[in-house]
Design a protein around this motif. Structure first.
Motif, mmCIF file in Angstrom:
data_model
loop_
_atom_site.group_PDB
_atom_site.id
_atom_site.type_symbol
_atom_site.label_atom_id
_atom_site.label_comp_id
_atom_site.label_asym_id
_atom_site.label_seq_id
_atom_site.Cartn_x
_atom_site.Cartn_y
_atom_site.Cartn_z
ATOM 1 N N PRO A 60 19.684 -42.387 21.982
ATOM 2 C CA PRO A 60 19.747 -42.622 20.433
ATOM 3 C C PRO A 60 18.224 -42.047 19.854
ATOM 4 N N GLY A 61 17.308 -42.198 20.804
ATOM 5 C CA GLY A 61 15.912 -41.998 20.235
ATOM 6 C C GLY A 61 15.663 -40.690 20.117
ATOM 7 N N VAL A 62 16.035 -39.942 21.237
ATOM 8 C CA VAL A 62 15.890 -38.490 21.088
ATOM 9 C C VAL A 62 16.886 -37.820 19.955
ATOM 10 N N LEU A 63 17.995 -38.152 20.101
ATOM 11 C CA LEU A 63 18.798 -37.957 18.927
ATOM 12 C C LEU A 63 18.277 -37.975 17.515
ATOM 13 N N ALA A 64 17.752 -39.236 17.243
ATOM 14 C CA ALA A 64 17.181 -39.459 16.061
ATOM 15 C C ALA A 64 15.725 -38.370 15.789
ATOM 16 N N SER A 65 14.871 -38.490 17.080
ATOM 17 C CA SER A 65 13.774 -37.567 16.871
ATOM 18 C C SER A 65 14.267 -36.028 16.401
ATOM 19 N N ALA A 66 15.445 -35.508 17.189
ATOM 20 C CA ALA A 66 15.948 -34.217 16.960
ATOM 21 C C ALA A 66 16.003 -33.708 15.483
ATOM 22 N N GLY A 67 16.130 -34.791 14.807
ATOM 23 C CA GLY A 67 16.297 -34.423 13.283
ATOM 24 C C GLY A 67 15.100 -33.770 12.878
ATOM 25 N N ARG A 68 13.888 -34.244 13.101
ATOM 26 C CA ARG A 68 12.602 -33.916 12.874
ATOM 27 C C ARG A 68 12.593 -32.396 13.406
ATOM 28 N N LEU A 69 12.848 -32.206 14.515
ATOM 29 C CA LEU A 69 12.564 -30.726 15.060
ATOM 30 C C LEU A 69 13.512 -29.801 14.257
ATOM 31 N N LEU A 70 14.821 -30.127 14.213
ATOM 32 C CA LEU A 70 15.722 -29.418 13.773
ATOM 33 C C LEU A 70 15.808 -28.732 12.492
ATOM 34 N N THR A 71 14.909 -29.755 11.640
ATOM 35 C CA THR A 71 14.587 -29.334 10.125
ATOM 36 C C THR A 71 13.773 -28.024 10.012
ATOM 37 N N HIS A 72 12.909 -28.080 10.946
ATOM 38 C CA HIS A 72 12.015 -26.568 11.062
ATOM 39 C C HIS A 72 12.836 -25.273 11.084
ATOM 40 N N TYR A 73 14.100 -25.498 11.694
ATOM 41 C CA TYR A 73 14.835 -24.344 11.913
ATOM 42 C C TYR A 73 15.808 -24.044 10.803
ATOM 43 N N ILE A 74 15.840 -25.018 9.696
ATOM 44 C CA ILE A 74 16.814 -24.665 8.621
ATOM 45 C C ILE A 74 15.983 -24.145 7.181
ATOM 46 N N HIS A 75 16.874 -23.008 6.800
ATOM 47 C CA HIS A 75 16.205 -22.207 5.595
ATOM 48 C C HIS A 75 17.106 -22.726 4.553
ATOM 49 N N ALA A 76 16.424 -23.425 3.357
ATOM 50 C CA ALA A 76 17.580 -24.209 2.611
ATOM 51 C C ALA A 76 16.926 -23.663 0.931
ATOM 52 N N TRP A 120 13.808 -19.007 -19.981
ATOM 53 C CA TRP A 120 14.481 -19.306 -21.279
ATOM 54 C C TRP A 120 14.858 -18.025 -21.791
ATOM 55 N N VAL A 121 14.977 -17.170 -21.279
ATOM 56 C CA VAL A 121 15.582 -15.584 -21.226
ATOM 57 C C VAL A 121 16.924 -15.787 -20.895
ATOM 58 N N PRO A 122 17.900 -15.476 -22.118
ATOM 59 C CA PRO A 122 19.183 -15.632 -21.601
ATOM 60 C C PRO A 122 19.718 -14.576 -20.381
ATOM 61 N N GLY A 123 20.388 -15.244 -19.339
ATOM 62 C CA GLY A 123 20.860 -14.398 -18.341
ATOM 63 C C GLY A 123 19.985 -14.627 -17.199
ATOM 64 N N SER A 124 18.563 -14.936 -17.184
ATOM 65 C CA SER A 124 17.785 -15.096 -16.188
ATOM 66 C C SER A 124 18.202 -15.708 -14.878
ATOM 67 N N GLN A 125 18.138 -15.427 -13.935
ATOM 68 C CA GLN A 125 18.324 -16.181 -12.504
ATOM 69 C C GLN A 125 17.198 -16.119 -11.695
ATOM 70 N N PHE A 126 16.870 -16.835 -10.695
ATOM 71 C CA PHE A 126 15.863 -17.177 -10.151
ATOM 72 C C PHE A 126 16.443 -17.455 -8.448
ATOM 73 N N GLY A 127 16.013 -16.702 -7.558
ATOM 74 C CA GLY A 127 16.135 -17.255 -6.135
ATOM 75 C C GLY A 127 15.003 -17.970 -5.733
ATOM 76 N N VAL A 128 15.191 -19.152 -5.054
ATOM 77 C CA VAL A 128 14.159 -20.217 -4.730
ATOM 78 C C VAL A 128 14.524 -20.723 -3.307
ATOM 79 N N MET A 129 13.473 -20.681 -2.637
ATOM 80 C CA MET A 129 13.208 -21.451 -1.383
ATOM 81 C C MET A 129 12.856 -22.627 -1.377
ATOM 82 N N ALA A 130 13.271 -23.638 -0.861
ATOM 83 C CA ALA A 130 12.487 -25.311 -0.914
ATOM 84 C C ALA A 130 12.064 -25.476 0.487
ATOM 85 N N HIS A 131 12.847 -24.845 1.550
ATOM 86 C CA HIS A 131 12.348 -25.093 2.907
ATOM 87 C C HIS A 131 12.817 -23.872 3.757
ATOM 88 N N PRO A 132 11.868 -23.565 4.701
ATOM 89 C CA PRO A 132 10.844 -24.278 5.190
ATOM 90 C C PRO A 132 9.414 -24.061 4.199
#
Length: 294
Positions: A109-125, A149-161
């Motif tokens: 369980p400790g390794v599994l929980a810690s794996a969450g931090r590790l695998l976060t680095h491989y996610i592009h969101a 505010w310009v009608p029809g404008s769209q933005f591509g945004v990366m939050a992570h990594p």
């Protein structure tokens, strides 16, 4: 029973990749139910699974977070890990599914929980947004605010990594992963094929799937006019190899195997001692027997 992987809403429990993937436990409406009911639900999970990893979005209502901390405190248990990675809701759902995949393997369980931090680095969101006027989780310049505010404008945004923001126009793109991934897409109140056609092709994704947009996503991104996306590693063998290749330590406080310096369950870090030169030094204990023997 494998370690329980819990999420705070049903839309964060993505469909399983295969028969081995452990089902997600949904702790629904924690801020609306009685404290006794919350305590009973979590205690039952501990009794059945031994350890519980609760995946919680940073966009979840503060009352939910407070209830989770209250339950953990009242149960006086170091078998409950509360994990709030810096990921948008869809990315959190993907990470929770990856941990559900790994929960079927021979990982403590400790390794599994810690794996969450590790695998976060491989996610592009990220997300395609119809406005960035209320986006406060990714740096946005005044020029982008004005364009929103310009009608029809769209933005591509990366939050992570790494934070990225571009105005969607011919030739515009976002820097993606340098390894093969699949992409998951969740559509909100925005009509566009930029993510599935332009972005997915430029990232050379190996597979493309759609999901229901998490209820917390509009709050996280500051608008309901969005298409959220997330690229990830889908193969269990690759995920397992990544986790198994990292050196494991033993938490000096609760005695479970972990990855990294801080235990996700009890939050303990290695004690800081002074070496012969008088400077602080963190030490790693190999096992609990060595501690008691010393």
């Amino acid at each position: 029973m494998p370690t329980a992987i819990a999420v705070t809403s049903a839309d964060l429990a993505l469909p399983a990749h295969d028969e081995r993937t452990v089902p997600a436990v949904v702790l629904q409406d924690l801020d609306r139910q009685s404290l006794d009911r919350s305590l009973g639900a979590v205690q039952t999970l501990i009794d059945q699974h031994g350890h519980v990893i609760v995946m919680c979005s940073q966009a979840v209502p503060s009352a939910v977070v407070q209830r989770l901390h209250t339950v953990r405190s009242l149960l006086e248990s170091d078998r409950i890990a509360l994990f709030r990675p810096p990921l948008p809701p869809l990315g959190l759902a993907v990470l929770a599914r990856q941990l559900r995949q790994l929960a079927s393997c021979d990982l403590g369980p400790g390794v599994l929980a810690s794996a969450g931090r590790l695998l976060t680095h491989y996610i592009h969101a990220g997300a395609l947004l119809g406005s960035v006027a209320r986006l406060d989780r990714v740096p946005v310049g005044l020029k982008s605010h004005a364009k929103s505010w310009v009608p029809g404008s769209q933005f591509g945004v990366m939050a992570h990594p790494e934070p990225q923001l571009v105005k969607v126009e011919p030739g515009a793109g976002l820097t993606g992963p340098e390894f093969a991934t699949w992409m998951l897409v969740a559509k909100g109140q925005l009509q566009s094929d930029w993510v599935t056609e332009s972005l997915a092709k430029s990232w050379q994704v190996q597979g493309l799937r759609e999901a229901v947009l998490p209820a917390e996503s509009p709050h996280w991104w500051g608008t309901g006019k969005l298409i959220e996306f997330c690229s990830f590693l889908p193969d269990l063998s690759v995920l397992y190899q990544l986790v198994a290749s990292v050196r494991q330590n033993v938490c000096h406080w609760c005695g479970i195997d972990v990855i990294g310096d801080r235990c996700v369950f009890c939050s303990a870090t290695p004690p800081v001692l002074e070496n012969q030169n008088g400077s602080p030094k963190q030490i790693q204990y190999q096992n609990r027997k060595q501690i008691t023997a010393g």
